[in-house]
Design an enzyme around this catalytic site. Structure first.
Site, PDB file in Angstrom:
ATOM      1  N   SER A 142       0.741  -0.997   0.153  1.00 25.80           N
ATOM      2  CA  SER A 142      -0.073  -0.048   0.046  1.00 25.80           C
ATOM      3  C   SER A 142       0.831   1.239  -0.062  1.00 25.80           C
ATOM      4  O   SER A 142       2.256   1.316   0.617  1.00 25.80           O
ATOM      5  CB  SER A 142      -0.760   0.122   1.376  1.00 25.80           C
ATOM      6  OG  SER A 142      -1.576   1.168   1.349  1.00 25.80           O
ATOM      7  N   TYR A 155      -2.125  -0.147  10.510  1.00 25.66           N
ATOM      8  CA  TYR A 155      -2.249  -0.595   9.101  1.00 25.66           C
ATOM      9  C   TYR A 155      -0.912  -0.182   8.276  1.00 25.66           C
ATOM     10  O   TYR A 155      -0.284  -1.026   7.437  1.00 25.66           O
ATOM     11  CB  TYR A 155      -3.418   0.101   8.424  1.00 25.66           C
ATOM     12  CG  TYR A 155      -3.412  -0.400   6.873  1.00 25.66           C
ATOM     13  CD1 TYR A 155      -3.750  -1.527   6.689  1.00 25.66           C
ATOM     14  CD2 TYR A 155      -3.354   0.723   5.837  1.00 25.66           C
ATOM     15  CE1 TYR A 155      -4.026  -1.973   5.385  1.00 25.66           C
ATOM     16  CE2 TYR A 155      -3.473   0.257   4.363  1.00 25.66           C
ATOM     17  CZ  TYR A 155      -3.670  -1.035   4.160  1.00 25.66           C
ATOM     18  OH  TYR A 155      -3.923  -1.387   2.846  1.00 25.66           O
TER      19      TYR A 155
END
Length: 262
Positions: A142, A155
């Site tokens: 990501s 995250y």
């Protein structure tokens, strides 16, 4: 049919980006293995892949956070299919909350799915690829692993780990004929945000940089034919992440202002 008869396994492929990768690979003639926890959904993906490719396709249940489930998946794949040419580690989830009030039990869950389970699964198939001296591993990381923002503490930590793991793995496996690609997407219009941001406001706030899963899937599948080091999308976030690394003060400004919409 540039992936003719190549075996492509995609985790987290019950919907969203994972399912679209399966469909695009099937269109290129691949034999697709769709894997996720929701068996009814992966069976639907399998059936569509069969229709698109005109070939056999498979659906297996797996919980990547459970090593025993990963073991079962590996055994079934090797017994029923025989090999995996391209592994796409797509399974993962995120929760966007302030760290001071974050339930750290969920942090353990996120690490087990996003990085630890991925490492267990990757090792099994990488050993076989290395023995055959061919293969390609694609890890979906990501942009949060390159440029962290507020409320993405846990995250981002998992995706920083995915990026570091992938970079080292690429160097280890290259002499053995196995390629490793890291995909670093920004926000994607999928049900990922149903869990990450239940309010539903985040995608609306960043609408101008939201990625379409079908377009990203096509980019990833094209990369299967010609492996590259990284895929970074969208372009504006790729540029921002470089500023984040090269110019930390500007990077903090971008991360805490323009790109902080959570």
């Amino acid at each position: 049919m540039n992936l003719e008869d190549k075996v492509v396994l995609v985790t987290g492929s019950s919907g969203g980006l994972g399912a679209q990768i399966c469909y695009e690979a099937a269109k290129q003639g691949a034999i697709v293995i769709s894997c996720a926890r929701r068996m009814a959904f992966v069976e639907g993906v399998r059936d569509e892949c069969r229709r698109l490719s005109g070939k056999e396709a498979y659906a297996f249940k797996v919980d990547v956070s459970d090593p025993y489930s990963v073991d079962e998946l590996y055994e079934k794949v090797m017994e029923e299919v025989g090999r995996v040419d391209i592994l796409v580690n797509n399974a993962g989830f995120g929760i966007f909350e302030d760290f001071l009030t974050f339930d750290l039990g969920k942090a353990y869950d996120m690490f087990e799915v996003n990085i630890l389970g991925m490492m267990v699964l990757t090792q099994k198939f990488a050993i076989d690829m290395a023995e055959r001296r061919q293969g390609h591993i694609i890890n979906i990381a990501s942009m949060a692993g390159k440029m962290a923002t507020a409320k993405s503490t846990v995250y981002s930590a998992t995706k920083f780990a995915v990026l570091g793991f992938s970079n080292a793995l690429r160097l280890e496996l290259k002499p053995l004929g196995v390629a490793v690609t890291t995909v670093n997407p920004g926000p994607i219009e999928t049900d990922f945000f149903d869990k990450a941001d239940p309010s539903g406001s985040y995608l609306e706030k960043v609408g101008q940089i939201v990625l379409e899963p079908t377009k990203l899937a096509k980019m990833i599948v094209r990369n299967m034919r010609h492996p590259k080091r990284e895929i970074n999308q969208p372009f504006i976030l790729e540029v921002a992440s470089k500023f984040y690394t090269l110019f930390p003060t500007i990077g903090d400004y971008l991360a805490s202002g323009i790109f902080n919409k959570k």
